[in-house]
Structure formats: C-alpha cells, structure tokens
Design a protein around this motif. Structure first.
Motif, mmCIF file in Angstrom:
data_model
loop_
_atom_site.group_PDB
_atom_site.id
_atom_site.type_symbol
_atom_site.label_atom_id
_atom_site.label_comp_id
_atom_site.label_asym_id
_atom_site.label_seq_id
_atom_site.Cartn_x
_atom_site.Cartn_y
_atom_site.Cartn_z
ATOM 1 N N ALA A 381 0.834 -1.205 0.000
ATOM 2 C CA ALA A 381 0.000 0.000 0.000
ATOM 3 C C ALA A 381 0.868 1.254 0.000
ATOM 4 O O ALA A 381 0.534 2.251 -0.656
ATOM 5 N N GLN A 382 1.961 1.247 0.728
ATOM 6 C CA GLN A 382 2.868 2.393 0.747
ATOM 7 C C GLN A 382 3.442 2.667 -0.650
ATOM 8 O O GLN A 382 3.500 3.820 -1.099
ATOM 9 N N LYS A 383 3.843 1.609 -1.310
ATOM 10 C CA LYS A 383 4.411 1.774 -2.649
ATOM 11 C C LYS A 383 3.384 2.338 -3.617
ATOM 12 O O LYS A 383 3.686 3.259 -4.403
ATOM 13 N N ARG A 384 2.172 1.822 -3.582
ATOM 14 C CA ARG A 384 1.132 2.295 -4.486
ATOM 15 C C ARG A 384 0.704 3.716 -4.151
ATOM 16 O O ARG A 384 0.448 4.540 -5.055
ATOM 17 N N ALA A 385 0.607 4.039 -2.869
ATOM 18 C CA ALA A 385 0.241 5.399 -2.473
ATOM 19 C C ALA A 385 1.299 6.400 -2.932
ATOM 20 O O ALA A 385 0.962 7.516 -3.378
ATOM 21 N N SER A 386 2.553 6.038 -2.855
ATOM 22 C CA SER A 386 3.630 6.931 -3.313
ATOM 23 C C SER A 386 3.522 7.184 -4.814
ATOM 24 O O SER A 386 3.752 8.312 -5.287
ATOM 25 N N ARG A 387 3.148 6.163 -5.561
ATOM 26 C CA ARG A 387 3.008 6.337 -7.011
ATOM 27 C C ARG A 387 1.827 7.252 -7.336
ATOM 28 O O ARG A 387 1.897 8.045 -8.284
ATOM 29 N N VAL A 388 0.752 7.154 -6.561
ATOM 30 C CA VAL A 388 -0.376 8.054 -6.779
ATOM 31 C C VAL A 388 0.036 9.492 -6.467
ATOM 32 O O VAL A 388 -0.324 10.435 -7.190
#
Length: 469
Positions: A381-388
């Motif tokens: 989730a952290q990785k995906r949130a950073s990409r957003v």
C-alpha cells in the motif's frame, strides 16, 4: 577324596629307600615338603572338582539360554509371517471393497442411462442423488463416474422440461460435485452444453425457482474457475443472470447465492474480454455503491481491480457519480489491509491513465489518505500510495501557481514565499502543498455536511495557510 589327575604322585614313593648319597636331610625333606605338597595337591584337586562342577552348571545354564534364543529366533519368523499374512488379508479386503464400489458406480451410471420406461424417471432421480453423495468427498469416485459416462445423462436431465424440481436439483448438484477439484470434469461438463441448458432452464421458469437458481449460480462458480471455460460462460449471457442474482439477493436469493455470484463474476472478470459483457450491465455503479458493506467489500474491490485494467473499465468507473469519494472513503474507514491495497491500486491506475481523474481525486481529498498510507500502510500500500502522489504532483506542474486549489490567490503571494520555498527540497514543498490542499478539501467537505455558512470556509482557508510545516 577325589583322585587328582593333574599331579599324578605315586603313593609308593613314600616307601622308597633312599640311596647312600642321600643323607638324613633327604629323608627329612621328603617327609616334610613332599608330604605338604601331596596334601596341597589333594586339597586343590578337590577344589578343582568343585570349580569344574560350577563350570558345568554354568555351561548347562548357557545351553538353556541358547535354547531359549533359538526358540525366540524361531518365533520371529513366525511373527513376520503373521504380519505378511495380515497385509495380504488387508490387501484382499481393500481390493474387494474397491471392486464392490466399482460395481456400485457402474450400477448408478447404468440407471442414469436408462431408456424411457415406466420406472426410468425414478431411477434417474435416485441415481443423480447417489452421484451427488458419492462425488461429494471422494476424488476417485469423481474420476470413475466421469469415465463411466455419468456427465452426459446428468446434463440431459437439465434440458428435460418434464423433470421435477427434485430431479433438476439432484442433477445440478451432482454435476457441481463432479467438477470439484477436477478440471477435466469441468471442461467435459461445459462441452456437454450445460451452460446454455442452465440459462434456458432459468428463462423457462417464471418466476424463477429460488432453489434451482442457487444451484445454477453454484455451478457457474465452479465451472468459471477453469480458464478455458471463462470465455464460453462470459459470452453466453450468464453474466446478466449473475448480476440480477446479485442485485436481487435480498428479495429472491440467500447470502450464499450472493457470495457465489460475486465470486463467479470475479472469475469471469479475470478474462479481459469478459469486461465488455460486464459493462453492458449496471454492475459497476452497483458495486461502488455497495462498498460500504464490509462482508463483500473485499470481493467487490477484487472485481474492480480486474475491470480497471482495461480502458473501457476505467472509463466506466470514472463516469460513476461519487466514485472517487467512495474509493477514498475505503482508504479512511476500512482497516482491512487487502481492501486498502486494492482500493489504492484502482486509484493508482486511474491516476496514471487519466489526467481528469487526478483532479477528481484531489477534490475528493485523497492526499491525506495517501500520506497516511505512506506512513502506516502495508509495504504494498505504501508503494502504491507513493506512485499516486507522484501522479498528483504532475497536476501541480501543469497548473498555474495562482490556482485556488492551493489557497494562493495572486502572484504577489508567490513572490513573498519564493525565498522560503527555494530553501526547501522539492519533496518538502510537494508534501506541504498536499497537506494544505488536504486540509482545505477536508474542511470543505465537513462544512458541506454540517451546513455551515460559506464564510466559515474562507476563514478556515486563511487558518490553514498560517500553519507551519
């Protein structure tokens, strides 16, 4: 006294006459030391006899022990032979049991294949019920029944309009159990034409029979798990039936039927060509509006992750009113790690592919939720949130600095803050802007829900500007 064999001393030597050279000293020596030796030998000879007797007794004991060992060695082969005989007996019993089971399966399949007779209908119903029970927990029985030809007559029972409700339910669940964990049987069932026959059965029954509908949904769930069946089921019109079952579960279906329909739709959505059939229904708005139900939220998000992977699916999600606020709310109130990961994945693809969707996300107040995920979310989730967040920064670069979304109303204010911003890293500036934007967006939503006067929003904006980061 026992006779000594070790020291054979002649008793006549006691009467031997000494020679002339031998003086009285020899006679005295003979009479003293020789006599003592004779007595010692006699005593020792008797002791030796006792010792030998003890040895003989010990030998006898050893002999008895060896005899016992020999008897034990004789018993061991006997025990081994008993075990072998027992294994042969058990093998024979097992073989006999398998033969009896095979005869039962042959008889059941024969009853299923019975021609039109007076008692054929009752035999088929009983045989279908037996197949249902035999194939429920027995893997070998599923294979054997299919090899004996149980699938075609069961499928033909569904197509027979004269069959009773009990016969239809028995045949449907018999097919369901035959396909459990057996891809060969799943393919054979679909190849026999069961998909169209089940849909025809549903259309012919007005109103639909609830028990039959639930059995058909369960079959679609099992058959759709096989990849080769996905395009066949998806193009048959089964998706429309599954969506109707899902939407009307409170009226006509049970909670188990709803769960089975959701899982079947998920299986079908894995095949991208089926997404177009899903979009022909109103499933996407229904799923987004049902996300508040915790029992099915993870399954709904799983379907949306497959839909969002194609352009048509992203467009359909973006056209739903309040789609982004709903997905952002999932990040805020749902503590399930899987739900958070799936929701942010949907938002990530939407933000990456559509510029307009990014603005809608910003207006929905997504920044604070993303910042929270980058701090306390799971690694994925952290990785995906950073990409957003990276995608949202591109929106900032494409807009003028005087945009009201950032709370800056003129270029003069930019000049006053430029000296301070130049000393900050790009990352800190981005986070500062996102935090300010998040505070303002959340405040607007709170004011809107509380029906407060519009002046309160302006005051809150000035207050958020004065906050230091």
């Amino acid at each position: 006294m026992a006779k000594c064999h070790r020291n054979n001393v002649d008793p006549l030597i006691l009467h031997r006459t000494p020679s002339a050279s031998s003086s009285s000293v020899s006679a005295n020596t003979f009479s003293g030391s020789s006599l003592r030796r004779i007595i010692f030998d006699a005593i020792s000879c008797g002791g030796s006899s006792r010792y030998r007797r003890e040895l003989r007794e010990e030998d006898d004991k050893d002999c008895s022990k060896s005899t016992m060992i020999g008897e034990d060695s004789m018993r061991k082969p006997e025990k081994l032979s008993d075990l072998l005989n027992l294994a042969v007996i058990e093998s024979g019993v097992e073989t006999k049991k398998k033969e009896e089971t095979l005869e039962i399966l042959k008889r059941v399949v024969k009853d299923l294949q019975a021609e039109a007779e007076a008692e054929a209908a009752e035999k088929k119903i009983a045989a279908a019920s037996e197949v249902r029970l035999l194939a429920k927990d027995d893997i070998e029985a599923r294979v054997t029944l299919a090899m004996l030809g149980a699938i075609p007559p069961l499928v033909s029972m569904i197509d027979d309009e004269s069959q009773s409700e009990d016969a239809l339910i028995a045949s449907l669940y018999a097919l369901l159990n035959l396909g459990i964990g057996n891809d060969v049987n799943k393919a054979a069932i679909v190849k026999a034409g069961v998909v169209h026959k089940m849909l025809k059965l549903i259309e012919s029954s007005k109103p639909p029979n609830q028990a039959i509908a639930e059995a058909i949904v369960a079959n679609f769930l099992g058959l759709s798990a096989l990849d080769s069946n996905k395009p066949i089921i998806g193009s048959s019109g089964a998706i429309i039936f599954l969506v109707k079952t899902l939407k009307n579960f409170e009226e006509t279906s049970s909670s188990q039927a709803r769960e089975d329909a959701l899982r079947a739709l998920y299986n079908l959505s894995i095949y991208h060509q089926n997404v177009s059939f899903i979009l022909e229904t109103d499933l996407i708005p229904f799923l987004l509006n049902t996300l508040g139900d915790m029992e099915v939220s993870e399954r709904i998000l799983a379907i949306l992750t497959n839909v969002v992977s194609v352009p048509e699916g992203r467009k359909a999600i973006g056209e739903v009113i309040e789609a982004f606020p709903i997905l952002v709310d999932v990040l805020n109130w749902n503590d399930s790690i899987k739900c958070q990961e799936k929701a942010v994945y949907i938002l990530m693809l939407m933000a990456h592919k559509g510029y307009g969707d990014r603005n809608a996300m910003i207006e929905a107040g997504i920044e604070s939720s993303l910042l929270e995920l980058t701090l306390v979310g799971s690694p994925l989730a952290q990785k995906r949130a950073s990409r957003v967040l990276e995608c949202l920064r591109m929106v900032d670069k494409g807009k003028q600095v005087s945009a009201p979304i950032y709370g800056i109303s003129s270029t003069s204010s930019l000049g006053r803050e430029r000296g301070h911003d130049l000393r900050m890293t790009d990352e800190r500036k981005a986070v500062k802007q996102l935090v300010q934007q998040s505070l303002q967006s959340n405040m607007k939503r709170i004011v809107k829900r509380a029906n407060l006067p519009h002046d309160f929003v302006t005051t809150s904006q000035h207050f958020s500007k004065s906050l230091t980061f």
